[in-house]
Motif scaffolding. Structure first.
Motif, PDB file in Angstrom:
ATOM      1  N   GLU A  20      28.030 116.013  21.153  1.00 26.66           N
ATOM      2  CA  GLU A  20      27.615 115.223  22.319  1.00 26.66           C
ATOM      3  C   GLU A  20      28.835 114.629  23.025  1.00 26.66           C
ATOM      4  N   PHE A  21      29.797 114.134  22.259  1.00 28.29           N
ATOM      5  CA  PHE A  21      31.021 113.607  22.855  1.00 28.29           C
ATOM      6  C   PHE A  21      31.773 114.704  23.606  1.00 28.29           C
ATOM      7  N   VAL A  22      31.850 115.877  23.020  1.00 29.20           N
ATOM      8  CA  VAL A  22      32.537 117.000  23.667  1.00 29.20           C
ATOM      9  C   VAL A  22      31.810 117.393  24.946  1.00 29.20           C
ATOM     10  N   ARG A  23      30.477 117.434  24.907  1.00 31.62           N
ATOM     11  CA  ARG A  23      29.689 117.791  26.092  1.00 31.62           C
ATOM     12  C   ARG A  23      29.929 116.794  27.217  1.00 31.62           C
ATOM     13  N   VAL A  24      29.923 115.509  26.874  1.00 30.57           N
ATOM     14  CA  VAL A  24      30.142 114.481  27.892  1.00 30.57           C
ATOM     15  C   VAL A  24      31.564 114.562  28.430  1.00 30.57           C
ATOM     16  N   GLN A  25      32.527 114.803  27.544  1.00 29.61           N
ATOM     17  CA  GLN A  25      33.918 114.892  27.976  1.00 29.61           C
ATOM     18  C   GLN A  25      34.124 116.044  28.958  1.00 29.61           C
ATOM     19  N   GLU A  26      33.377 117.094  28.814  1.00 33.11           N
ATOM     20  CA  GLU A  26      33.498 118.261  29.692  1.00 33.11           C
ATOM     21  C   GLU A  26      32.588 118.172  30.918  1.00 33.11           C
ATOM     22  N   SER A  27      31.807 117.103  31.033  1.00 27.22           N
ATOM     23  CA  SER A  27      30.870 116.974  32.149  1.00 27.22           C
ATOM     24  C   SER A  27      31.580 116.594  33.448  1.00 27.22           C
ATOM     25  N   ALA A  28      30.911 116.856  34.549  1.00 26.55           N
ATOM     26  CA  ALA A  28      31.456 116.519  35.869  1.00 26.55           C
ATOM     27  C   ALA A  28      31.553 115.008  36.053  1.00 26.55           C
ATOM     28  N   ASP A  29      30.593 114.255  35.508  1.00 30.33           N
ATOM     29  CA  ASP A  29      30.615 112.796  35.638  1.00 30.33           C
ATOM     30  C   ASP A  29      31.853 112.201  34.973  1.00 30.33           C
ATOM     31  N   PHE A  30      32.164 112.682  33.769  1.00 32.67           N
ATOM     32  CA  PHE A  30      33.329 112.173  33.058  1.00 32.67           C
ATOM     33  C   PHE A  30      34.606 112.592  33.782  1.00 32.67           C
ATOM     34  N   GLY A  31      34.630 113.815  34.298  1.00 30.33           N
ATOM     35  CA  GLY A  31      35.789 114.270  35.067  1.00 30.33           C
ATOM     36  C   GLY A  31      36.011 113.409  36.293  1.00 30.33           C
ATOM     37  N   GLU A  32      34.934 113.017  36.969  1.00 31.95           N
ATOM     38  CA  GLU A  32      35.047 112.143  38.141  1.00 31.95           C
ATOM     39  C   GLU A  32      35.553 110.757  37.741  1.00 31.95           C
ATOM     40  N   LEU A  33      35.062 110.244  36.627  1.00 29.22           N
ATOM     41  CA  LEU A  33      35.533 108.952  36.126  1.00 29.22           C
ATOM     42  C   LEU A  33      37.029 109.012  35.830  1.00 29.22           C
ATOM     43  N   ARG A  34      37.455 110.060  35.168  1.00 26.67           N
ATOM     44  CA  ARG A  34      38.868 110.221  34.834  1.00 26.67           C
ATOM     45  C   ARG A  34      39.721 110.355  36.105  1.00 26.67           C
ATOM     46  N   ARG A  35      39.242 111.123  37.086  1.00 24.27           N
ATOM     47  CA  ARG A  35      39.967 111.279  38.352  1.00 24.27           C
ATOM     48  C   ARG A  35      40.073 109.946  39.083  1.00 24.27           C
ATOM     49  N   SER A  36      38.989 109.178  39.100  1.00 26.34           N
ATOM     50  CA  SER A  36      39.009 107.872  39.772  1.00 26.34           C
ATOM     51  C   SER A  36      40.038 106.948  39.140  1.00 26.34           C
ATOM     52  N   HIS A  37      40.094 106.963  37.826  1.00 26.30           N
ATOM     53  CA  HIS A  37      41.070 106.115  37.132  1.00 26.30           C
ATOM     54  C   HIS A  37      42.490 106.590  37.400  1.00 26.30           C
ATOM     55  N   ARG A  38      42.729 107.870  37.232  1.00 25.61           N
ATOM     56  CA  ARG A  38      44.084 108.406  37.400  1.00 25.61           C
ATOM     57  C   ARG A  38      44.585 108.281  38.829  1.00 25.61           C
ATOM     58  N   SER A  39      43.706 108.512  39.798  1.00 25.75           N
ATOM     59  CA  SER A  39      44.151 108.450  41.191  1.00 25.75           C
ATOM     60  C   SER A  39      44.526 107.033  41.600  1.00 25.75           C
ATOM     61  N   PHE A  40      44.053 106.054  40.874  1.00 26.04           N
ATOM     62  CA  PHE A  40      44.436 104.669  41.144  1.00 26.04           C
ATOM     63  C   PHE A  40      45.616 104.246  40.272  1.00 26.04           C
ATOM     64  N   GLU A 108      29.355 103.070  32.714  1.00 25.41           N
ATOM     65  CA  GLU A 108      28.075 102.563  32.207  1.00 25.41           C
ATOM     66  C   GLU A 108      27.004 103.642  32.261  1.00 25.41           C
ATOM     67  N   ALA A 109      27.014 104.450  33.324  1.00 27.37           N
ATOM     68  CA  ALA A 109      26.035 105.534  33.433  1.00 27.37           C
ATOM     69  C   ALA A 109      26.251 106.564  32.331  1.00 27.37           C
ATOM     70  N   ILE A 110      27.503 106.890  32.050  1.00 28.06           N
ATOM     71  CA  ILE A 110      27.809 107.843  30.965  1.00 28.06           C
ATOM     72  C   ILE A 110      27.394 107.264  29.623  1.00 28.06           C
ATOM     73  N   LYS A 111      27.703 105.984  29.410  1.00 25.97           N
ATOM     74  CA  LYS A 111      27.347 105.325  28.150  1.00 25.97           C
ATOM     75  C   LYS A 111      25.815 105.293  27.974  1.00 25.97           C
ATOM     76  N   SER A 112      25.110 104.946  29.034  1.00 21.12           N
ATOM     77  CA  SER A 112      23.639 104.891  28.956  1.00 21.12           C
ATOM     78  C   SER A 112      23.067 106.270  28.644  1.00 21.12           C
ATOM     79  N   GLU A 113      23.631 107.294  29.252  1.00 20.08           N
ATOM     80  CA  GLU A 113      23.166 108.648  29.005  1.00 20.08           C
ATOM     81  C   GLU A 113      23.378 109.018  27.542  1.00 20.08           C
ATOM     82  N   MET A 114      24.510 108.653  26.996  1.00 17.92           N
ATOM     83  CA  MET A 114      24.792 109.002  25.592  1.00 17.92           C
ATOM     84  C   MET A 114      23.922 108.188  24.626  1.00 17.92           C
TER      85      MET A 114
END
Length: 118
Positions: A20-40, A108-114
């Motif tokens: 489940e952690f691997v699936r979430v890590q590879e998801s588009a939502d997690f990728g967007e979260l990571r991009r938002s953090h890195r771009s800032f 929070e959305a990712i956490k709630s989903e998990m």
């Protein structure tokens, strides 16, 4: 504030499986979260390190410039040194606002989903 509710049971809280952690890590939502953090965070980190190194280099190699008195015993070195503290606090405040507005809702959305399987 006292409540009559018992503390949460540790038996109720199960961690999701590794898959489940691997699936979430590879998801588009997690990728967007990571991009938002890195771009800032990355550009601001590079900018602050450059600003800090400029101050250090000026202090080492431009002593006459840094020793220029602005008023009284206040010189450019002191003003730029204090500006380092000001920029540190401004960056922390700006990141806090960015995280609250952009990162926390996605996380929070990712956490709630998990946790809830929603």
């Amino acid at each position: 504030m006292a409540t009559d509710a018992p503390p949460p049971s540790k038996a109720e809280h199960q961690l999701p499986p590794t898959e489940e952690f691997v699936r979430v890590q590879e998801s588009a939502d997690f990728g967007e979260l990571r991009r938002s953090h890195r771009s800032f965070a990355f550009p601001l980190t590079v900018a602050f390190i450059a600003w800090y190194l400029l101050y250090v280099l000026l202090s080492n190699y431009a002593g006459d410039f840094m020793g220029t008195k602005l008023f009284g015993n206040i010189n450019i070195a002191l003003v730029l040194g204090l500006a380092q503290f000001v920029t540190t606090f401004l960056i922390a405040w700006w990141y806090s606002r960015h995280a609250a507005a952009k990162l926390d809702p996605k996380a929070e959305a990712i956490k709630s989903e998990m946790e809830g399987g929603a």
